[in-house]
Design a protein around this motif. Structure first.
Motif, mmCIF file in Angstrom:
data_model
loop_
_atom_site.group_PDB
_atom_site.id
_atom_site.type_symbol
_atom_site.label_atom_id
_atom_site.label_comp_id
_atom_site.label_asym_id
_atom_site.label_seq_id
_atom_site.Cartn_x
_atom_site.Cartn_y
_atom_site.Cartn_z
ATOM 1 N N LEU A 193 0.838 -1.199 0.000
ATOM 2 C CA LEU A 193 0.000 0.000 0.000
ATOM 3 C C LEU A 193 0.873 1.249 0.000
ATOM 4 C CD1 LEU A 193 -2.823 -0.700 2.618
ATOM 5 C CD2 LEU A 193 -3.007 -0.724 0.133
ATOM 6 N N MET A 194 0.665 2.121 -0.952
ATOM 7 C CA MET A 194 1.411 3.381 -0.987
ATOM 8 C C MET A 194 0.687 4.391 -0.103
ATOM 9 S SD MET A 194 2.830 3.559 -4.927
ATOM 10 C CE MET A 194 1.253 3.377 -5.775
ATOM 11 N N THR A 195 0.772 4.160 1.193
ATOM 12 C CA THR A 195 0.055 4.976 2.168
ATOM 13 C C THR A 195 0.867 6.219 2.536
ATOM 14 O OG1 THR A 195 0.797 3.217 3.678
ATOM 15 C CG2 THR A 195 -1.541 3.351 3.233
ATOM 16 N N TYR A 196 1.017 7.087 1.569
ATOM 17 C CA TYR A 196 1.700 8.365 1.739
ATOM 18 C C TYR A 196 1.261 9.275 0.602
ATOM 19 C CZ TYR A 196 4.726 5.054 -0.794
ATOM 20 O OH TYR A 196 5.191 4.052 -1.610
ATOM 21 N N ASP A 197 1.731 10.522 0.622
ATOM 22 C CA ASP A 197 1.288 11.544 -0.341
ATOM 23 C C ASP A 197 -0.220 11.782 -0.234
ATOM 24 O OD1 ASP A 197 3.876 11.835 -1.259
ATOM 25 O OD2 ASP A 197 3.623 10.456 -2.934
ATOM 26 N N LEU A 198 -0.747 11.649 0.973
ATOM 27 C CA LEU A 198 -2.166 11.887 1.175
ATOM 28 C C LEU A 198 -2.478 13.379 1.209
ATOM 29 C CD1 LEU A 198 -2.865 9.127 3.854
ATOM 30 C CD2 LEU A 198 -3.186 9.015 1.381
ATOM 31 N N ARG A 199 -1.524 14.174 1.647
ATOM 32 C CA ARG A 199 -1.620 15.637 1.608
ATOM 33 C C ARG A 199 -0.278 16.178 1.132
ATOM 34 N NH1 ARG A 199 -7.086 16.849 2.347
ATOM 35 N NH2 ARG A 199 -7.870 15.979 4.306
ATOM 36 N N GLY A 200 -0.299 17.379 0.571
ATOM 37 C CA GLY A 200 0.943 17.969 0.106
ATOM 38 C C GLY A 200 0.769 19.404 -0.317
ATOM 39 N N GLY A 201 1.852 19.997 -0.808
ATOM 40 C CA GLY A 201 1.879 21.411 -1.147
ATOM 41 C C GLY A 201 0.944 21.817 -2.259
ATOM 42 N N TRP A 202 0.301 20.876 -2.904
ATOM 43 C CA TRP A 202 -0.679 21.183 -3.940
ATOM 44 C C TRP A 202 -2.017 21.641 -3.336
ATOM 45 C CZ3 TRP A 202 1.644 16.472 -3.075
ATOM 46 C CH2 TRP A 202 0.878 15.507 -2.414
ATOM 47 N N GLU A 203 -2.159 21.525 -2.011
ATOM 48 C CA GLU A 203 -3.392 21.924 -1.352
ATOM 49 C C GLU A 203 -3.247 23.298 -0.711
ATOM 50 O OE1 GLU A 203 -4.309 18.666 1.281
ATOM 51 O OE2 GLU A 203 -5.302 17.581 -0.339
ATOM 52 N N LYS A 204 -4.357 23.871 -0.294
ATOM 53 C CA LYS A 204 -4.368 25.247 0.191
ATOM 54 C C LYS A 204 -4.251 25.357 1.702
ATOM 55 C CE LYS A 204 -6.937 27.053 -3.759
ATOM 56 N NZ LYS A 204 -8.140 27.805 -4.223
ATOM 57 N N THR A 205 -4.230 24.236 2.383
ATOM 58 C CA THR A 205 -4.020 24.224 3.833
ATOM 59 C C THR A 205 -3.007 23.144 4.183
ATOM 60 O OG1 THR A 205 -5.888 22.706 4.156
ATOM 61 C CG2 THR A 205 -6.338 25.072 4.355
ATOM 62 N N THR A 206 -2.331 23.312 5.287
ATOM 63 C CA THR A 206 -1.325 22.343 5.707
ATOM 64 C C THR A 206 -1.988 21.024 6.102
ATOM 65 O OG1 THR A 206 -1.399 23.126 8.001
ATOM 66 C CG2 THR A 206 0.219 24.147 6.545
#
Length: 542
Positions: free
Chosen positions: A209-222
């Motif tokens: 399972l690639m259980t990472y990259d769930l959030r990142g700098g492409w979003e508008k909140t940390t």
């Protein structure tokens, strides 16, 4: 009759204490060789004993055939596979795919029987030529990113035909069958549209399972790259590792085939307002590039821990997500440290009895020991924690104390007594060792001359056992643990008749909430196995 009874009891003990043999899957990336200075990573930097499965990322799919990606891959193949001469139990696989490869080439290849067959034949030839033990399919993702809807069924069809071809090739060549594995995306939308999970699972040896990259700098909140649970500001319980594991299990993945992906890097953001710095704070984009990897919004673990020891920024921890983050002015990075990795391994891999853990990637761990925790602090923690679980013991969480930047790394080490009394025999092979367990109840006892060992008494028989590497025996809690958590003193020995042991009542382990594996010490808790073994090995036990 006595020996028959003991055989039954001991075989029952063995049957009940056998735990999973967890996989430790590690990825080697063939582009890390181009980094400068201490971030440069080559096959010579790989610890051959850190992993059970070493995956070379990536090969290339070209005109439905497998080939090399980098100009010197064939040289690197040899260097990676030479590690098997050092660790003969190591398995190596070649990964195909990855994010930058896209989906269309794989969708085109999987679309017809003819193109699939051409791919399969070329892959077998390539793997055998360069001495790989298997293939890791990292198609990102079927029926997405330029793929076709039919990929949902074409992918498991491809896997079935690959497995059939691998089995036939093994019969003809009289060699071990090539392994077949896959790395998969974990977002709900991807999981639902890309993967026919029950069908895929039939043909794969394990699924990472690639259980990472769930959030990142492409979003508008940390937000966190790989939170264990939903964070303090999440309104939906979806973008976290625990959800992904449960979702894939519910979709039909056998737990023993599911391997949990763990990241040795963090995702960073630039805060709009440095005074608003928590999880969910407004962000204007990815964080600035770090010192070692030329990618905005991305930091390897060794870059993050180096900032910590140099006191650049403040580290916080979201107690709901069980995940840390570091803030330095307008710079914000969420990441995994040793404690959060330990928690994932114990809460998910061990408690749910998954197939193991996967590390993406070796070159992002602190392989040069920049930060003073020892080389490969993340990888070695995973290895030691799983090794302890395999032995039916647990280890306590690692401390979060950050090493002093000006001090060299310090590792605890216990040295056995170099001059033990030659008249004593504390561990068997003589009268005292043979009689010790007949005079003590079943349980675990501290070894008298070696802190990394312990004595286990079962049915008046003594068994000397080793703790996993880097651990020592904690007689107070009846488990192997990190040396800095244990006060272990080489026990003073007198004459042959008064060898000193520190005793622990093994019954207390059954009530421990720290590891479900500890219940495996109790023979009485598995009467069915007792009956089965007695029936098989003796008609007289019942």
């Amino acid at each position: 009759m006595a020996w028959l009874l003991f055989t039954c009891v001991y075989l029952t003990y063995l049957g009940h204490t056998v735990t999973l043999e967890y996989k430790r899957v590690c990825y080697y990336t063939n582009w890390a060789q181009y980094r400068n200075g201490i971030a440069k990573f080559e096959p010579k930097n790989v610890d051959p004993f850190l992993c059970t499965h070493l995956v070379y990322a990536f090969g290339k799919l070209e005109n439905s055939a497998t080939t090399n990606f980098e100009w010197n891959d064939e040289q690197r193949y040899g260097e990676i596979n030479d590690l098997k001469k050092i660790n003969t139990n190591l398995k190596t696989l070649l990964a195909l795919g990855g994010w930058t490869a896209g989906s269309k080439p794989y969708s085109d290849m999987a679309a017809t029987f003819a193109t699939r067959k051409y791919f399969i034949n070329s892959t077998i030839e390539w793997l055998r030529k360069y001495d790989f033990d298997g293939l890791d399919m990292d198609w990102e993702y079927p029926a997405n990113r330029g793929g076709r809807q039919e990929d949902f069924q074409n992918f498991p069809t491809l896997l079935r035909e690959l497995l059939e071809a691998f089995e036939e090739e093994a019969r003809q060549s009289h060699r071990n069958r090539l392994l077949l594995t896959a790395a998969v995306g974990v977002g709900r939308a991807v999981a639902d549209t890309a993967y026919n999970v029950p069908e895929m699972s039939k043909y794969l040896d394990f699924i990472s399972l690639m259980t990472y990259d769930l959030r990142g700098g492409w979003e508008k909140t940390t937000g966190f790259n790989a939170p264990l649970y939903k964070s303090s500001v999440d309104t939906v319980d979806e973008y976290n590792v625990a959800f992904a594991v449960e979702y894939w299990l519910k979709k039909g993945t056998p737990k023993e085939k599911l391997v949990l992906g763990l990241a040795t890097y963090g995702r960073s953001f630039t805060l709009q307002d440095p005074t608003i710095r928590g999880v969910g704070a407004p962000a204007s984009g990815p964080g600035s590039m770090g010192s070692y990897v030329q990618e905005a919004g991305f930091l390897p673990y060794f870059d993050i821990c180096e900032r910590q020891i140099n006191k650049r920024g403040i580290t916080y921890r979201d107690e709901m997500a069980k995940t840390p983050y570091l803030v330095d002015g307008s710079f914000w990075v969420g990441f995994d440290d040793r404690l959060s990795i330990y928690t994932k391994v114990t809460e998910l891999v061990i408690k749910k009895q998954l197939g193991g853990a996967m590390l993406w990637a070796l070159d992002f761990d602190d392989f040069r020991n920049i930060c003073g925790y020892g080389a490969y602090p993340i990888g070695n923690l995973i290895n030691a924690t799983l090794a302890a679980a395999e032995m039916g013991v647990s280890v306590s969480p690692p401390p979060t104390k950050i090493p002093a930047a000006t001090l060299p790394p310090v590792t605890g080490h216990y040295t056995p007594n170099p001059n033990p009394n030659p008249n004593t025999n504390p561990i068997g092979g003589g009268s005292e060792g043979d009689t010790f367990c007949s005079q003590h109840p079943d349980g675990m006892y501290q070894h008298s001359v070696d802190c990394s060992k312990y004595i286990r008494c079962v049915g008046e028989e003594m068994f000397e056992q080793d703790c996993p590497p880097s651990l020592v025996f904690d007689a107070v809690n009846s488990r192997c643990d990190w040396d800095y958590n244990v006060k272990c003193t080489i026990l003073i020995q007198g004459t042959k008749s008064n060898v000193i042991y520190s005793t622990t009542d093994i019954s207390s382990i059954n009530n421990s909430t720290k590891s479900p594996m500890n219940t495996s010490y109790h023979i009485a808790s598995c009467p069915s196995l007792f009956i089965i073994y007695c029936f098989i090995f003796s008609f007289f036990c019942l």
